[in-house]
Write a protein that holds these residues in place. Structure first.
Motif, PDB file in Angstrom:
ATOM      1  N   ASN A  97     -19.007  13.825 -51.062  1.00  0.00           N
ATOM      2  CA  ASN A  97     -19.703  13.743 -52.344  1.00  0.00           C
ATOM      3  C   ASN A  97     -20.008  12.291 -52.695  1.00  0.00           C
ATOM      4  OD1 ASN A  97     -19.575  16.533 -52.713  1.00  0.00           O
ATOM      5  ND2 ASN A  97     -17.585  16.410 -53.701  1.00  0.00           N
ATOM      6  N   PRO A  98     -21.021  12.055 -53.529  1.00  0.00           N
ATOM      7  CA  PRO A  98     -21.344  10.673 -53.917  1.00  0.00           C
ATOM      8  C   PRO A  98     -20.194   9.995 -54.650  1.00  0.00           C
ATOM      9  CG  PRO A  98     -23.135  12.165 -54.501  1.00  0.00           C
ATOM     10  CD  PRO A  98     -21.973  13.024 -54.099  1.00  0.00           C
ATOM     11  N   ILE A  99     -20.015   8.708 -54.366  1.00  0.00           N
ATOM     12  CA  ILE A  99     -19.030   7.891 -55.075  1.00  0.00           C
ATOM     13  C   ILE A  99     -19.741   7.204 -56.233  1.00  0.00           C
ATOM     14  CG2 ILE A  99     -17.351   6.024 -54.873  1.00  0.00           C
ATOM     15  CD1 ILE A  99     -17.426   6.473 -51.824  1.00  0.00           C
ATOM     16  N   PRO A 100     -19.250   7.329 -57.465  1.00  0.00           N
ATOM     17  CA  PRO A 100     -19.909   6.650 -58.590  1.00  0.00           C
ATOM     18  C   PRO A 100     -20.011   5.141 -58.334  1.00  0.00           C
ATOM     19  CG  PRO A 100     -18.281   8.214 -59.388  1.00  0.00           C
ATOM     20  CD  PRO A 100     -18.100   8.136 -57.902  1.00  0.00           C
ATOM     21  N   PRO A 101     -21.141   4.534 -58.677  1.00  0.00           N
ATOM     22  CA  PRO A 101     -21.327   3.098 -58.398  1.00  0.00           C
ATOM     23  C   PRO A 101     -20.275   2.214 -59.047  1.00  0.00           C
ATOM     24  CG  PRO A 101     -23.071   3.954 -59.817  1.00  0.00           C
ATOM     25  CD  PRO A 101     -22.328   5.133 -59.302  1.00  0.00           C
ATOM     26  N   GLY A 102     -19.802   2.595 -60.224  1.00  0.00           N
ATOM     27  CA  GLY A 102     -18.750   1.809 -60.867  1.00  0.00           C
ATOM     28  C   GLY A 102     -17.474   1.784 -60.053  1.00  0.00           C
ATOM     29  N   ASP A 103     -17.140   2.905 -59.394  1.00  0.00           N
ATOM     30  CA  ASP A 103     -15.952   2.959 -58.542  1.00  0.00           C
ATOM     31  C   ASP A 103     -16.130   2.088 -57.306  1.00  0.00           C
ATOM     32  OD1 ASP A 103     -14.833   4.672 -60.334  1.00  0.00           O
ATOM     33  OD2 ASP A 103     -14.922   6.459 -59.061  1.00  0.00           O
ATOM     34  N   VAL A 104     -17.348   2.079 -56.740  1.00  0.00           N
ATOM     35  CA  VAL A 104     -17.609   1.240 -55.568  1.00  0.00           C
ATOM     36  C   VAL A 104     -17.450  -0.228 -55.941  1.00  0.00           C
ATOM     37  CG1 VAL A 104     -19.318   0.550 -53.848  1.00  0.00           C
ATOM     38  CG2 VAL A 104     -19.172   2.942 -54.554  1.00  0.00           C
ATOM     39  N   SER A 105     -18.019  -0.619 -57.069  1.00  0.00           N
ATOM     40  CA  SER A 105     -17.924  -2.007 -57.521  1.00  0.00           C
ATOM     41  C   SER A 105     -16.477  -2.398 -57.803  1.00  0.00           C
ATOM     42  CB  SER A 105     -18.782  -2.195 -58.775  1.00  0.00           C
ATOM     43  OG  SER A 105     -18.771  -3.534 -59.195  1.00  0.00           O
ATOM     44  N   SER A 106     -15.729  -1.504 -58.451  1.00  0.00           N
ATOM     45  CA  SER A 106     -14.323  -1.789 -58.757  1.00  0.00           C
ATOM     46  C   SER A 106     -13.498  -1.908 -57.488  1.00  0.00           C
ATOM     47  CB  SER A 106     -13.748  -0.678 -59.644  1.00  0.00           C
ATOM     48  OG  SER A 106     -14.402  -0.647 -60.884  1.00  0.00           O
ATOM     49  N   MET A 107     -13.800  -1.070 -56.508  1.00  0.00           N
ATOM     50  CA  MET A 107     -13.060  -1.075 -55.250  1.00  0.00           C
ATOM     51  C   MET A 107     -13.140  -2.435 -54.570  1.00  0.00           C
ATOM     52  SD  MET A 107     -13.978   1.160 -51.888  1.00  0.00           S
ATOM     53  CE  MET A 107     -15.470   0.215 -51.602  1.00  0.00           C
ATOM     54  N   LEU A 108     -14.296  -3.096 -54.679  1.00  0.00           N
ATOM     55  CA  LEU A 108     -14.495  -4.376 -53.988  1.00  0.00           C
ATOM     56  C   LEU A 108     -14.101  -5.580 -54.824  1.00  0.00           C
ATOM     57  CD1 LEU A 108     -17.971  -3.709 -52.347  1.00  0.00           C
ATOM     58  CD2 LEU A 108     -15.718  -3.482 -51.329  1.00  0.00           C
ATOM     59  N   GLY A 109     -13.948  -5.403 -56.133  1.00  0.00           N
ATOM     60  CA  GLY A 109     -13.732  -6.590 -56.953  1.00  0.00           C
ATOM     61  C   GLY A 109     -12.694  -6.474 -58.032  1.00  0.00           C
ATOM     62  N   SER A 110     -11.724  -5.543 -57.905  1.00  0.00           N
ATOM     63  CA  SER A 110     -10.787  -5.335 -59.004  1.00  0.00           C
ATOM     64  C   SER A 110      -9.424  -5.955 -58.775  1.00  0.00           C
ATOM     65  CB  SER A 110     -10.608  -3.832 -59.255  1.00  0.00           C
ATOM     66  OG  SER A 110     -10.036  -3.221 -58.114  1.00  0.00           O
ATOM     67  N   ASN A 111      -9.154  -6.460 -57.583  1.00  0.00           N
ATOM     68  CA  ASN A 111      -7.830  -7.016 -57.312  1.00  0.00           C
ATOM     69  C   ASN A 111      -7.658  -8.368 -57.999  1.00  0.00           C
ATOM     70  OD1 ASN A 111      -7.133  -4.899 -55.662  1.00  0.00           O
ATOM     71  ND2 ASN A 111      -8.026  -5.856 -53.856  1.00  0.00           N
ATOM     72  N   VAL A 112      -6.493  -8.569 -58.605  1.00  0.00           N
ATOM     73  CA  VAL A 112      -6.140  -9.867 -59.185  1.00  0.00           C
ATOM     74  C   VAL A 112      -4.956 -10.392 -58.391  1.00  0.00           C
ATOM     75  CG1 VAL A 112      -5.376 -11.097 -61.243  1.00  0.00           C
ATOM     76  CG2 VAL A 112      -6.933  -9.152 -61.451  1.00  0.00           C
ATOM     77  N   ARG A 113      -5.046 -11.595 -57.868  1.00  0.00           N
ATOM     78  CA  ARG A 113      -4.000 -12.127 -57.019  1.00  0.00           C
ATOM     79  C   ARG A 113      -3.249 -13.240 -57.741  1.00  0.00           C
ATOM     80  NH1 ARG A 113      -8.550 -12.031 -53.518  1.00  0.00           N
ATOM     81  NH2 ARG A 113      -8.497 -10.252 -52.097  1.00  0.00           N
ATOM     82  N   PHE A 114      -1.921 -13.212 -57.664  1.00  0.00           N
ATOM     83  CA  PHE A 114      -1.093 -14.265 -58.216  1.00  0.00           C
ATOM     84  C   PHE A 114      -0.280 -14.875 -57.077  1.00  0.00           C
ATOM     85  CE2 PHE A 114      -1.912 -11.538 -61.778  1.00  0.00           C
ATOM     86  CZ  PHE A 114      -2.097 -12.414 -62.835  1.00  0.00           C
ATOM     87  N   SER A 115       0.059 -16.141 -57.214  1.00  0.00           N
ATOM     88  CA  SER A 115       0.914 -16.775 -56.215  1.00  0.00           C
ATOM     89  C   SER A 115       1.734 -17.851 -56.885  1.00  0.00           C
ATOM     90  CB  SER A 115       0.054 -17.363 -55.092  1.00  0.00           C
ATOM     91  OG  SER A 115      -0.809 -18.346 -55.608  1.00  0.00           O
ATOM     92  N   PHE A 116       2.755 -18.294 -56.186  1.00  0.00           N
ATOM     93  CA  PHE A 116       3.549 -19.390 -56.725  1.00  0.00           C
ATOM     94  C   PHE A 116       3.976 -20.286 -55.572  1.00  0.00           C
ATOM     95  CE2 PHE A 116       7.799 -18.310 -55.336  1.00  0.00           C
ATOM     96  CZ  PHE A 116       7.675 -16.966 -55.024  1.00  0.00           C
ATOM     97  N   GLY A 117       4.389 -21.490 -55.917  1.00  0.00           N
ATOM     98  CA  GLY A 117       4.832 -22.432 -54.907  1.00  0.00           C
ATOM     99  C   GLY A 117       6.149 -23.063 -55.317  1.00  0.00           C
ATOM    100  N   ILE A 118       6.792 -23.709 -54.375  1.00  0.00           N
ATOM    101  CA  ILE A 118       8.048 -24.413 -54.635  1.00  0.00           C
ATOM    102  C   ILE A 118       7.779 -25.903 -54.433  1.00  0.00           C
ATOM    103  CG2 ILE A 118      10.425 -24.749 -53.870  1.00  0.00           C
ATOM    104  CD1 ILE A 118      10.431 -21.826 -53.053  1.00  0.00           C
TER     105      ILE A 118
END
Length: 198
Positions: A97-118
């Motif tokens: 079935n078709p994937i809604p365009p909003g879901d496709v866009s979110s799939m590629l650009g919704s991750n938020v990455r955090f990191s830390f250093g010592i």
């Protein structure tokens, strides 16, 4: 949770190379060089084109299967085309079935990455960690702006854009795009067959 699993599943599939869908005639006007199929009767002209994505992100076909769909109403009555009337069928009768365009866009650009250093500082003699600012991946408005918007096609009007599907698995050899539309209280179905090449 289901949405996160879906995004992960599609991203894993996206590691595979993009597939090439070559149109088969079966009563349609086909241009194999341009990868285009056209169906036409007195009421409607439906054009389907694979490998037409030329927008951002350029590597979208590695994650999902974007198919360009163009519906022209040749009649004097309104024509209706709905999301549930458009789908793919593979050679083992699995339906996509078709994937809604909003879901496709979110799939590629919704991750938020955090990191830390010592770090160690000689003055004022402090040893510890420091946070980095979060990194927000880019968004892709072209996915939504170039999507096919299901609904009413007025007389003489053209409705066009991309419909996004889950990529077929590696062993499929044929796919059929089924397009269903309604005009003058009558529902009609058109099939667009493709050979899958890799």
């Amino acid at each position: 949770m289901k949405k996160l699993f879906f995004f992960f599943f599609v991203l894993v599939l996206g590691c595979a190379p993009a597939v090439k869908l070559v149109p088969l005639e079966d009563g349609l006007k086909v241009d194999k060089e341009k990868l285009t199929s056209i169906y036409e009767d007195k009421d409607v002209q439906i054009l389907v084109k694979t490998h037409a994505w030329k927008y951002s992100p350029s590597d979208l076909p590695y994650y999902v299967l974007p198919i360009y769909l163009e519906v022209k109403n040749l009649s004097t009555k309104s024509l209706y085309i709905e999301r549930q009337g458009v789908h793919l069928i593979d050679d083992e009768n699995r339906q996509y079935n078709p994937i809604p365009p909003g879901d496709v866009s979110s799939m590629l650009g919704s991750n938020v990455r955090f990191s830390f250093g010592i770090a160690y500082y000689s003055y004022p003699y402090w040893f510890g960690y420091y946070p980095y600012y979060p990194y927000y991946p880019p968004t892709y408005p072209d996915i939504v702006n170039n999507a096919f918007l299901f609904g009413t096609v007025e007389p003489g009007a053209i409705l066009k854009g991309f419909v996004y599907f889950q990529k077929p698995t590696n062993y499929q050899k044929k796919l059929i795009l089924r397009v269903e539309y309604r005009i003058d209280n009558e529902t009609k179905k058109v099939s667009f067959p493709f050979e899958v090449q890799r």
